[in-house]
Design an enzyme around this catalytic site. Structure first.
Site, PDB file in Angstrom:
ATOM      1  N   ASP A   1       8.829   3.768  -1.093  1.00 38.76           N
ATOM      2  CA  ASP A   1       8.029   3.350   0.021  1.00 38.76           C
ATOM      3  C   ASP A   1       6.764   2.921  -0.318  1.00 38.76           C
ATOM      4  O   ASP A   1       5.846   3.269  -0.439  1.00 38.76           O
ATOM      5  CB  ASP A   1       7.941   4.589   0.853  1.00 38.76           C
ATOM      6  CG  ASP A   1       7.219   4.456   2.298  1.00 38.76           C
ATOM      7  OD1 ASP A   1       7.084   3.266   2.801  1.00 38.76           O
ATOM      8  OD2 ASP A   1       6.567   5.259   2.933  1.00 38.76           O
TER       9      ASP A   1
ATOM     10  N   ASP B   1       0.789  -1.221   0.060  1.00 37.05           N
ATOM     11  CA  ASP B   1      -0.096  -0.114   0.088  1.00 37.05           C
ATOM     12  C   ASP B   1       0.648   1.392   0.085  1.00 37.05           C
ATOM     13  O   ASP B   1       2.240   1.291   0.406  1.00 37.05           O
ATOM     14  CB  ASP B   1      -1.027   0.018   1.190  1.00 37.05           C
ATOM     15  CG  ASP B   1      -0.105   0.155   2.642  1.00 37.05           C
ATOM     16  OD1 ASP B   1       0.771  -0.525   2.637  1.00 37.05           O
ATOM     17  OD2 ASP B   1      -0.815   0.880   3.450  1.00 37.05           O
TER      18      ASP B   1
ATOM     19  N   GLU C   1       0.108  -0.725   5.983  1.00 38.80           N
ATOM     20  CA  GLU C   1       1.011   0.065   6.801  1.00 38.80           C
ATOM     21  C   GLU C   1       1.062   1.576   6.695  1.00 38.80           C
ATOM     22  O   GLU C   1       1.128   2.006   7.722  1.00 38.80           O
ATOM     23  CB  GLU C   1       2.459  -0.397   6.203  1.00 38.80           C
ATOM     24  CG  GLU C   1       3.826   0.044   6.978  1.00 38.80           C
ATOM     25  CD  GLU C   1       4.263   1.499   6.945  1.00 38.80           C
ATOM     26  OE1 GLU C   1       4.910   1.759   7.875  1.00 38.80           O
ATOM     27  OE2 GLU C   1       3.789   2.161   5.799  1.00 38.80           O
ATOM     28  N   GLU C   2       0.510   2.034   5.792  1.00 38.27           N
ATOM     29  CA  GLU C   2       0.272   3.676   5.592  1.00 38.27           C
ATOM     30  C   GLU C   2      -0.780   4.028   6.262  1.00 38.27           C
ATOM     31  O   GLU C   2      -0.936   5.432   6.466  1.00 38.27           O
ATOM     32  CB  GLU C   2       0.345   3.935   3.925  1.00 38.27           C
ATOM     33  CG  GLU C   2       1.672   3.740   3.150  1.00 38.27           C
ATOM     34  CD  GLU C   2       2.946   4.445   3.674  1.00 38.27           C
ATOM     35  OE1 GLU C   2       2.716   5.066   4.724  1.00 38.27           O
ATOM     36  OE2 GLU C   2       4.006   4.197   3.029  1.00 38.27           O
TER      37      GLU C   2
END
Length: 467
Positions: free
Chosen positions: A122, A91, A153-154
């Site tokens: 990233d 993500d 994760e974001e």
């Protein structure tokens, strides 16, 4: 063997870069509920890449039903060899205003030795680095390899803790490589060994039942916005150090971070001094920081000449390693309540929370990793801190206390502009990172049998057509 691996990584790199570009084109923004189909597509592409690379088994899992699926891929361990868990996330952050980008955010483009696009550094580079490592071995790495590619994760990995607990047996490994950080500089490899935590709240100040004429009542009736400004100013002393009592300061880092370099990387305006005391590394890695992230108040355009009855702000604390996030958030709330000016009403609502974390960078796995990265980059790796919180590191450490954790960079550097416009990946360092990871797997294969995890979650050989 290192020369053979160097040639193998160089050989697979063009295909890996092509796959990375395809991943970047998928707008897998976990913060956007409408992007669920894109997240599913990203997970399917990732699973397909590792299946084609020879994984014995691949799975797409969405245990929590969030629409942000994770990918698991497994390469079984040869007999007597350890197992390594390689982590990345598919993500990405929202792109923001596409017009602020030099090139379209989801159209990858190579310029000046860098690959531009949202997620390039990233952390789709992490997926690609893992892919390069297993491809370099022809799909038969010398150790067991489990790939975990997360999909949230974001947005803070809200369900990762439960996911790790549910799949603990499948994910158990002797070493865990979390490829989601940055190198200290281009060409300077780094392991992130400390991470600051996070404690945030929303503070609201109320003074009046309703807004009233600033001329008729100003001077005697308190307005909430002025009171809020005075309250927020108490978060720092005159030097700019955090004034909230009871927060922890970690031991001083050994790395020197030149001030001029930091000023350039942080885009500090000429003539504006830095805040706080101590070295730059002290201030951003080992000490707490307090930031006012946002204020709700009347906009300047169209503001009436009236006293403001209520105003609120979001306040964020970055916590030094060794602190405790819930305790620190309570200290922040206590500070805001105790320092209310003029007896105004203050209400504090708890917000984000993430524990800080420190890793012991010693032992045979770290020795092996330092050898691998030295060979790949041509210089010693250094240990650095991380000013931001990466909550999933503490989640892994809690779930797998016996595993050695390495937080590495898949090629990102301070100029990669992760989370910002014109995000990019330094391609030479990306190749170094791919080689370093392949060399690490080779180094770990030479370690003595480390115990019950050595065989990995699946010890049977891969099917004959997986090479």
């Amino acid at each position: 063997m290192s020369d053979d691996l160097r040639r193998a990584v160089h050989r697979v790199l063009p295909g890996v870069l092509s796959d990375l570009k395809d991943l970047i084109r998928v707008q897998s923004v976990s913060a956007d509920p409408g992007a669920a189909p894109q997240l599913r597509r990203s997970a399917e592409m990732t699973a397909g890449l590792f299946a084609a690379a020879g994984a014995h088994r691949t799975e797409i899992l969405d245990d929590a039903g969030t629409g942000r699926p994770a990918v698991l891929a497994r390469f079984p361990a040869p007999a007597g060899r350890p197992t390594v868990l390689l982590y990345a996330h598919h993500d990405v952050q929202p792109a923001g205003d596409p017009g602020a980008w030099t090139t379209p955010p989801f159209e990858p483009e190579i310029t000046g030795g860098r690959l531009y696009g949202r997620g390039s550094a990233d952390d789709k580079a992490g997926i690609a680095a893992h892919l390069a490592a297993v491809r370099a071995f022809g799909g038969r790495p010398p150790v067991g390899v489990t790939i975990l590619v997360e999909g949230e994760e974001e947005i803070g990995s809200p369900t990762l803790g439960g996911f790790l607990a549910r799949h603990r047996d499948s994910l158990a490994a002797d070493a865990i490589v979390l490829a989601d950080s940055e190198n200290f500089a281009v060409g300077v490899p780094a392991f992130t060994t400390t991470l600051r935590g996070l404690a945030a709240c929303v503070v609201e100040v109320r003074t009046l039942e309703t807004g009233v004429h600033s001329g008729t009542y100003g001077g005697a009736a308190p307005d909430a916005l002025t009171a809020l400004c005075r309250l927020l100013a108490t978060l720092h002393d005159d030097n700019g150090d955090v004034a909230v009592e009871g927060l922890v300061t970690a031991p001083r880092p050994t790395v020197e971070y030149p001030e001029e370099r930091f000023r350039a990387e942080a885009s500090v305006l000429d003539g504006v001094p830095l805040v706080g005391t101590g070295g730059v590394a002290d201030r951003i890695w080992a000490k707490p920081a307090a930031t006012v992230l946002a204020i709700d108040a009347p906009a300047v355009a169209g503001a009436p000449n009236a006293l403001v009855p209520a105003a609120r702000a979001k306040v964020s604390l970055r916590l030094a390693p060794g602190d405790d996030a819930p305790r620190a958030r309570a200290a922040l709330a206590r500070h805001l309540l105790d320092h209310a000016p003029w007896g105004v009403r203050v209400q504090v609502t708890e917000s984000d929370l993430a524990q800080p974390h420190a890793i012991d960078p010693h032992g045979p796995v770290y020795d092996a990793a330092r050898r691998a990265y030295r060979l790949a980059y041509g210089r010693d790796v250094i240990d650095i801190g991380g000013g931001g919180a990466i909550p999933f590191v503490a989640e892994f450490a809690e779930t797998f206390p016996e595993s050695t954790i390495l937080v590495t960079s898949p090629g990102g550097d301070p100029a990669c502009r992760a989370h910002s416009t014109d995000e990019s990946l330094h391609l030479a360092d990306f190749e170094h990172a791919c080689l370093a990871e392949a060399l690490l797997l080779n180094e770990l294969a030479a370690l003595p049998d480390s115990g019950p995890q050595t065989a990995g979650p699946e010890s049977e050989p891969p099917p004959a057509n997986s090479a």
